[in-house]
Design an enzyme around this catalytic site. Structure first.
Site, mmCIF file in Angstrom:
data_model
loop_
_atom_site.group_PDB
_atom_site.id
_atom_site.type_symbol
_atom_site.label_atom_id
_atom_site.label_comp_id
_atom_site.label_asym_id
_atom_site.label_seq_id
_atom_site.Cartn_x
_atom_site.Cartn_y
_atom_site.Cartn_z
ATOM 1 N N HIS A 258 0.837 -1.200 0.000
ATOM 2 C CA HIS A 258 0.000 0.000 0.000
ATOM 3 C C HIS A 258 0.867 1.243 0.000
ATOM 4 O O HIS A 258 1.938 1.245 0.602
ATOM 5 C CB HIS A 258 -0.930 0.022 1.223
ATOM 6 N N ASP A 315 -7.953 -5.290 -0.417
ATOM 7 C CA ASP A 315 -8.419 -6.147 -1.505
ATOM 8 C C ASP A 315 -8.172 -7.636 -1.280
ATOM 9 O O ASP A 315 -8.746 -8.463 -1.973
ATOM 10 C CB ASP A 315 -7.741 -5.729 -2.819
HETATM 11 N N1 CMC Z 1 4.139 -7.725 -4.080
HETATM 12 C C1 CMC Z 1 5.489 -7.764 -4.147
HETATM 13 N N2 CMC Z 1 6.255 -6.665 -4.057
HETATM 14 C C2 CMC Z 1 5.646 -5.482 -3.907
HETATM 15 C C3 CMC Z 1 4.250 -5.375 -3.830
HETATM 16 C C4 CMC Z 1 3.490 -6.565 -3.925
HETATM 17 N N3 CMC Z 1 2.151 -6.540 -3.876
HETATM 18 N N4 CMC Z 1 3.908 -4.080 -3.674
HETATM 19 C C5 CMC Z 1 5.053 -3.400 -3.658
HETATM 20 N N5 CMC Z 1 6.107 -4.237 -3.802
HETATM 21 C C6 CMC Z 1 7.524 -3.880 -3.810
HETATM 22 C C7 CMC Z 1 7.946 -3.310 -5.149
HETATM 23 O O1 CMC Z 1 8.357 -4.300 -6.028
HETATM 24 C C8 CMC Z 1 9.060 -2.394 -4.728
HETATM 25 O O2 CMC Z 1 10.219 -3.161 -4.470
HETATM 26 P P1 CMC Z 1 11.689 -2.584 -4.823
HETATM 27 O O3 CMC Z 1 11.834 -1.352 -3.969
HETATM 28 O O4 CMC Z 1 12.622 -3.695 -4.472
HETATM 29 O O5 CMC Z 1 11.671 -2.254 -6.287
HETATM 30 C C9 CMC Z 1 8.598 -1.840 -3.380
HETATM 31 O O6 CMC Z 1 7.703 -2.833 -2.851
HETATM 32 C C10 CMC Z 1 7.863 -0.504 -3.471
HETATM 33 O O7 CMC Z 1 6.872 -0.616 -4.485
HETATM 34 P P2 CMC Z 1 6.188 0.627 -5.186
HETATM 35 O O8 CMC Z 1 5.571 0.177 -6.466
HETATM 36 O O9 CMC Z 1 7.133 1.778 -5.257
HETATM 37 O O10 CMC Z 1 5.082 1.011 -4.146
HETATM 38 P P3 CMC Z 1 3.844 1.939 -4.449
HETATM 39 O O11 CMC Z 1 3.572 2.702 -3.222
HETATM 40 O O12 CMC Z 1 4.015 2.709 -5.712
HETATM 41 O O13 CMC Z 1 2.715 0.844 -4.764
HETATM 42 C C11 CMC Z 1 0.821 -0.499 -4.745
HETATM 43 C C12 CMC Z 1 1.593 0.624 -4.039
HETATM 44 C C13 CMC Z 1 -0.498 -0.715 -4.045
HETATM 45 C C14 CMC Z 1 0.550 -0.070 -6.195
HETATM 46 C C15 CMC Z 1 1.678 -1.797 -4.740
HETATM 47 O O14 CMC Z 1 1.918 -2.197 -3.412
HETATM 48 C C16 CMC Z 1 1.046 -2.932 -5.551
HETATM 49 O O15 CMC Z 1 1.262 -3.002 -6.768
HETATM 50 N N6 CMC Z 1 0.271 -3.830 -4.887
HETATM 51 C C17 CMC Z 1 -0.412 -4.884 -5.580
HETATM 52 C C18 CMC Z 1 -1.721 -4.368 -6.155
HETATM 53 C C19 CMC Z 1 -2.753 -4.134 -5.069
HETATM 54 O O16 CMC Z 1 -2.971 -4.955 -4.195
HETATM 55 N N7 CMC Z 1 -3.444 -2.997 -5.183
HETATM 56 C C20 CMC Z 1 -4.459 -2.601 -4.240
HETATM 57 C C21 CMC Z 1 -4.003 -1.451 -3.419
HETATM 58 S S1 CMC Z 1 -5.003 -1.168 -1.972
HETATM 59 C C22 CMC Z 1 -6.516 -0.686 -2.527
HETATM 60 C C23 CMC Z 1 -6.527 0.606 -3.183
HETATM 61 O O17 CMC Z 1 -6.167 1.639 -2.589
HETATM 62 O O18 CMC Z 1 -6.967 0.603 -4.328
#
Ligand code: CMC
Length: 381
Positions: A258, A315
């Protein structure tokens, strides 16, 4: 110009009185009330709180219910639109298309006053579930089931979807799903809603912007991805290997991570308890056992070993609950939208009440060509 942050991370873009998140402590409040307390109420009470900034007394709640239960049905032309399109488009697209159509017939079409927007908000909240239920029934080649005025909002939706009155626990679970999904500060879709409202476009258009944004797999689409992942894994025994393979190949585990929370999303804890309850009622622990195993592996590998704050989000267990409610996976994101619509509407109205156009800047990183020379060359050629 101020410092650039990719994805606007941590940027305060506006002020709100609608919800509060403490991502370090795992606190979520709607209008100052903790989510754990709101989870004890009905969806209608939470809708009243979000739209009117007041928890309703019995009289207000009855008035609210009586007003909305009679406006759930769709007009004939909107039903035709759903019939006409349904085999070619997904539920979220059907929802956007039908709402665009409804907006054209809305009696307050060109009025943007607070009173007109409340009337439009109630119509949108009441009618959106009917669109999704009709879409699904038509898609399955079944007769549509008309709204039942005796049933509360969420039970009525399940009734229209499945053609039978749901059990008490099923109704309570969907009520909770809608309560926990309805509002979450400046998430991507709510931001899209506020940007649209800030141009003084109408509230239907603002909600449609929200639906288009929620659809993506990094936002509301994650629920569908969780359901697909559970189906693909198939059994608790295969879970560890499947998740380890995802982690080793650096894939994202849907329903985890998140932008704001650095601990477990407080909504996810409530959903986990609910998933257990419904699994026990249905005497089928399969999906729940798979989910707890996924949580265990992700926590061990990503949180404990790699030190990343990748905890389950809203989710994850909601996807599990939908499996038990036998909700077709393709409806998962649309059902999220049915819950979230109230939060969007509250934010659109808050934006209108103290509006300033939302228009940030971009940092230009392209080249600056010596255009004069190139253009004069073109004109010569
Ligand atoms: N599984 C594995 N690794 C992850 C995940 C995950 N679900 N989420 C983040 N990471 C890792 C990512 O690979 C990165 O690693 P590194 O620094 O080594 O490259 C690190 O964590 C930071 O990731 P980020 O993409 O910079 O984080 P963000 O704040 O931009 O992303 C997110 C937030 C929700 C898009 C992401 O956690 C994600 O893609 N989650 C899976 C999709 C999901 O469940 N979405 C629903 C979000 S909650 C409901 C809503 O608000 O809609």
């Amino acid at each position: 110009m101020s410092k650039f942050k990719k994805g606007l991370e941590g940027i305060i873009a506006l002020e709100t009185e609608i919800s509060y998140i403490d991502g370090e402590k795992g606190i979520l409040e709607y209008r100052g009330h903790r989510i754990e307390k709101l989870a004890e109420l009905s969806y209608e009470e939470v809708v009243h709180l979000l739209l009117y900034d007041k928890l309703p007394n019995t009289e207000e709640l009855n008035e609210f219910f009586n007003k909305t239960k009679v406006i759930r049905e769709l007009d004939v032309r909107t039903k035709e639109v759903i019939h006409y399109h349904n085999f070619n488009i997904e539920a979220m697209d059907a929802l956007m298309t039908a709402l665009a159509h409804i907006s054209q017939g809305d009696p307050d079409l060109n009025v943007n006053t607070p009173e007109a927007n409340i009337r439009k908000a109630l119509r949108l909240i009441a009618k959106a579930p009917t669109i999704v239920a009709y879409y699904q029934r038509i898609h399955e080649g079944k007769e549509i089931v008309k709204p039942n005025e005796l049933l509360p909002h969420c039970s009525n939706f399940l009734y229209m979807l499945r053609g039978e009155v749901p059990t008490k626990l099923e109704s309570k679970i969907l009520d909770l799903d809608f309560i926990l999904s309805t509002e979450h500060e400046l998430n991507a879709s709510t931001f899209a809603v506020r940007v649209t409202a800030s141009t003084l476009s109408d509230i239907h258009s603002a909600v449609i912007s929200g639906i288009g944004t929620l659809k993506g797999v990094l936002h509301g689409g994650a629920r569908l991805a969780v359901m697909n992942m559970l189906d693909e894994i198939g059994s608790p025994k295969k879970t560890e290997e499947y998740i380890m393979n995802m982690i080793n190949t650096k894939q994202r585990i849907m329903g985890f991570g998140h932008r704001v929370y650095r601990v477990v999303d407080p909504r996810a804890n409530i959903f986990r308890d609910l998933a257990k309850k419904i699994a026990e009622e249905k005497k089928d622990m399969k999906w729940y056992d798979m989910a707890t195993k996924i949580e265990e592996v992700v926590t061990r590998e990503l949180v404990e070993k790699q030190g990343k704050p990748i905890y389950m989000n809203v989710d994850f267990y909601s996807g599990v609950i939908y499996k038990y409610l036998e909700i077709p996976p393709k409806l998962a994101t649309a059902i999220f939208a049915l819950g979230r619509i109230t939060g969007w509407l509250a934010h659109a109205m808050e934006q209108y009440s103290d509006n300033r156009l939302i228009r940030p800047r971009a940092k230009y990183i392209g080249e600056h060509h010596s255009q004069d020379k190139e253009i004069s060359k073109l004109t010569k050629d």
